[in-house]
Design an enzyme around this catalytic site. Structure first.
Site, PDB file in Angstrom:
ATOM      1  N   ARG A 167       0.835  -1.223   0.000  1.00 13.86           N
ATOM      2  CA  ARG A 167       0.000   0.000   0.000  1.00 13.86           C
ATOM      3  C   ARG A 167       0.865   1.267   0.000  1.00 13.86           C
ATOM      4  O   ARG A 167       1.942   1.289   0.570  1.00 13.86           O
ATOM      5  CB  ARG A 167      -0.959  -0.031   1.192  1.00 13.86           C
ATOM      6  CG  ARG A 167      -1.965  -1.161   1.031  1.00 13.86           C
ATOM      7  CD  ARG A 167      -2.932  -1.224   2.173  1.00 13.86           C
ATOM      8  NE  ARG A 167      -3.761  -0.035   2.250  1.00 13.86           N
ATOM      9  CZ  ARG A 167      -4.540   0.248   3.276  1.00 13.86           C
ATOM     10  NH1 ARG A 167      -4.591  -0.570   4.319  1.00 13.86           N
ATOM     11  NH2 ARG A 167      -5.263   1.340   3.283  1.00 13.86           N
ATOM     12  N   ASP A 208     -15.115   3.366   4.044  1.00 16.35           N
ATOM     13  CA  ASP A 208     -14.962   2.000   4.572  1.00 16.35           C
ATOM     14  C   ASP A 208     -16.253   1.193   4.463  1.00 16.35           C
ATOM     15  O   ASP A 208     -16.224  -0.039   4.549  1.00 16.35           O
ATOM     16  CB  ASP A 208     -14.524   2.041   6.041  1.00 16.35           C
ATOM     17  CG  ASP A 208     -13.101   2.572   6.191  1.00 16.35           C
ATOM     18  OD1 ASP A 208     -12.351   2.565   5.196  1.00 16.35           O
ATOM     19  OD2 ASP A 208     -12.755   3.002   7.302  1.00 16.35           O
TER      20      ASP A 208
HETATM   21  C1  S3P Z   1      -8.806   5.822   8.857  1.00 13.44           C
HETATM   22  C2  S3P Z   1      -8.968   6.630   7.769  1.00 13.44           C
HETATM   23  C3  S3P Z   1      -9.455   6.148   6.472  1.00 13.44           C
HETATM   24  C4  S3P Z   1     -10.127   4.801   6.585  1.00 13.44           C
HETATM   25  C5  S3P Z   1      -9.333   3.858   7.431  1.00 13.44           C
HETATM   26  C6  S3P Z   1      -9.163   4.396   8.822  1.00 13.44           C
HETATM   27  C7  S3P Z   1      -8.291   6.409  10.113  1.00 13.44           C
HETATM   28  O1  S3P Z   1      -8.378   6.061   5.566  1.00 13.44           O
HETATM   29  O2  S3P Z   1     -10.335   4.255   5.303  1.00 13.44           O
HETATM   30  O3  S3P Z   1      -9.981   2.598   7.505  1.00 13.44           O
HETATM   31  O4  S3P Z   1      -8.420   5.795  11.175  1.00 13.44           O
HETATM   32  O5  S3P Z   1      -7.723   7.501  10.033  1.00 13.44           O
HETATM   33  P1  S3P Z   1      -7.810   7.363   4.788  1.00 13.44           P
HETATM   34  O6  S3P Z   1      -7.558   8.378   5.778  1.00 13.44           O
HETATM   35  O7  S3P Z   1      -6.582   6.893   4.104  1.00 13.44           O
HETATM   36  O8  S3P Z   1      -8.870   7.743   3.820  1.00 13.44           O
END
Ligand code: S3P
Length: 425
Positions: free
Chosen positions: A120, A312
């Site tokens: 990733r 999500d």
């Molecule tokens: C999260 C932010 C989101 C989400 C992830 C959890 C977090 O990702 O998809 O499951 O806890 O800050 P992104 O900030 O990359 O969009």
């Protein structure tokens, strides 16, 4: 690899206070305790692989952790260099936030993760951190883990992020707390704001003005955290969809964070016709309450705004779309491609195997509502894909291969699924 089978459900109704505690809040609670003076107290911490990895790393960084099985207390000793490789497992949140936290710490740190996390993209945090003086590196010029960090002094910044990402925002806010001046972070759309709420509650000076956050460097350690982690709306949502697609069914999901940046998927499900009510019961760092969802026939919907508020939940929402009348469309969701799996591809491929017609776009997909058919599917090691298609199985029966990944976020998922129908593993 473990396989799970679910049988079609006739109908169900239950009340649950056992939805998994919030993953985002649990990660942050453990991590931010490191910046506090005194003992932080965390009740209802998510005991799942992702967040237990974060807690373990916090221990490797020198914090004293006590766990009586119910409450976890953390006493920081500052951030200490660790002889251990810091393993974030499957968690992008863990890895990206630790980049921000460790960029200014004294010492050398190595972050790694599982086979999925190592694929990733990390440049979204390593690049802006490097721009302010952080010494971070990794494969592919700092884009891929393992990452190595040598703590350095950080310059104040004024950063405009191209993506609405709470992980990037949080990493930069953590860096800003130890930068040499007031910092400004700007995002194109508001992403989840747990970091701002929690750090603000611990005494950090942050000012939020729409999409802009100003962060002042810490003058002294933060106050210890005293939190009960609410239930995770992203986990709760699987059972919201379960009730919404199963005639004569309902669920009451108790103690969930009602933070507006987290419950957008419930709002979309409501727009599709589901009968949903919200009852506020508490307010501590976050609004908290109960969500009741009752079955109603669903109609198609277009989802193109506030994408980071439901990113999500899109796999589970796609199951509701498959059961709705008409063609639903998801746009502006290219971020789905870099989640635990390429969720545009894994959702579309699996829906096709279930007899649902789809169209794939670079930034989303269309789902033509129809009749779900039983299939034998793979989760691609992605917890949300596994849980979404097991919920689809409540309509038609389903066999899902590789379900161990569910332990990264929702270890008791099968107990609750068992309240909806017969499940075998
Ligand atoms: C999260 C932010 C989101 C989400 C992830 C959890 C977090 O990702 O998809 O499951 O806890 O800050 P992104 O900030 O990359 O969009």
């Amino acid at each position: 690899m473990m396989r799970a089978c679910v049988e079609p459900s006739a109908s169900f109704a239950f009340v649950s206070d056992a939805i998994a505690p919030d993953k985002s809040i649990s990660h942050r609670a453990a991590m931010f305790s490191v910046l506090a003076e005194g003992e932080s107290r965390i009740e209802n911490f998510l005991r799942a692989e992702d967040t237990l990895n974060t807690l373990k790393i916090v221990g490797h960084l020198g914090a004293e952790i006590h766990d009586d099985g119910s409450v976890i207390t953390i006493r920081s000793n500052g951030i200490q260099e660790s002889a251990e490789i810091l393993d974030c497992g499957n968690s992008g949140t863990g890895m990206r936030l630790f980049c921000g936290l460790l960029s200014s710490a004294v010492g050398h740190f190595v972050l790694t993760g599982d086979e999925y996390l190592k694929r990733r993209p990390m440049k979204r945090v390593t690049q802006p951190l490097r721009n302010i003086g952080a010494k971070l590196d990794g494969r592919n010029d700092g884009d891929l883990a393992p990452l190595s960090i040598r703590g350095a002094s950080l310059k104040a910044f004024d950063y405009e992020s191209k993506i609405a990402s709470a992980q990037v925002k949080s990493a930069m806010i953590l860096a800003a707390l130890r930068a040499d001046g007031v910092c400004t972070y700007y995002e194109p759309e508001l992403s989840r704001d747990h970091t701002e709420r929690m750090l603000g509650g611990m005494g950090a000076h942050l000012e939020i003005n729409g999409l802009e956050t100003k962060i002042w460097p810490l003058q002294k350690p933060l106050n210890p955290l005293n939190i009960r982690v609410p239930a995770d709306p992203s986990s709760a949502f699987f059972f919201a969809v379960a009730a919404a697609i199963t005639p004569d069914s309902s669920v009451v999901l108790e103690g969930v964070t009602l933070n507006p940046t987290r419950i957008e998927a419930f709002k979309v499900l409501e727009r599709m016709g589901a009968d949903i009510t919200y009852t506020l019961t508490d307010e501590r760092y976050e609004p908290i309450g109960n969500i009741t969802v009752k079955y109603a026939p669903l109609k198609a919907v277009i989802v193109e705004k506030n994408i980071s508020w439901l990113i999500d939940e899109l796999p589970a929402l796609s199951i509701a779309m498959a059961c709705a009348e008409g063609k639903s469309i998801i746009k502006n969701a290219e971020e789905l491609r870099v989640k635990e799996s390429d969720r545009i591809k894994t959702v579309v491929d699996n829906l096709n195997l279930c007899g649902i017609e789809t169209q794939e776009y670079p930034d989303g997909y269309a789902v033509n509502g129809g009749v779900l058919r039983k299939a034998s599917l793979n989760s691609y090691g992605d917890h949300r894909i596994a849980m979404s298609f097991l919920v689809a199985g409540l309509k038609c029966g389903m066999e899902v291969e590789d379900v161990e990944c569910i332990n990264t976020s929702f270890p008791n998922f099968f107990d609750l699924l068992g309240k909806c129908s017969k499940v075998t593993r």
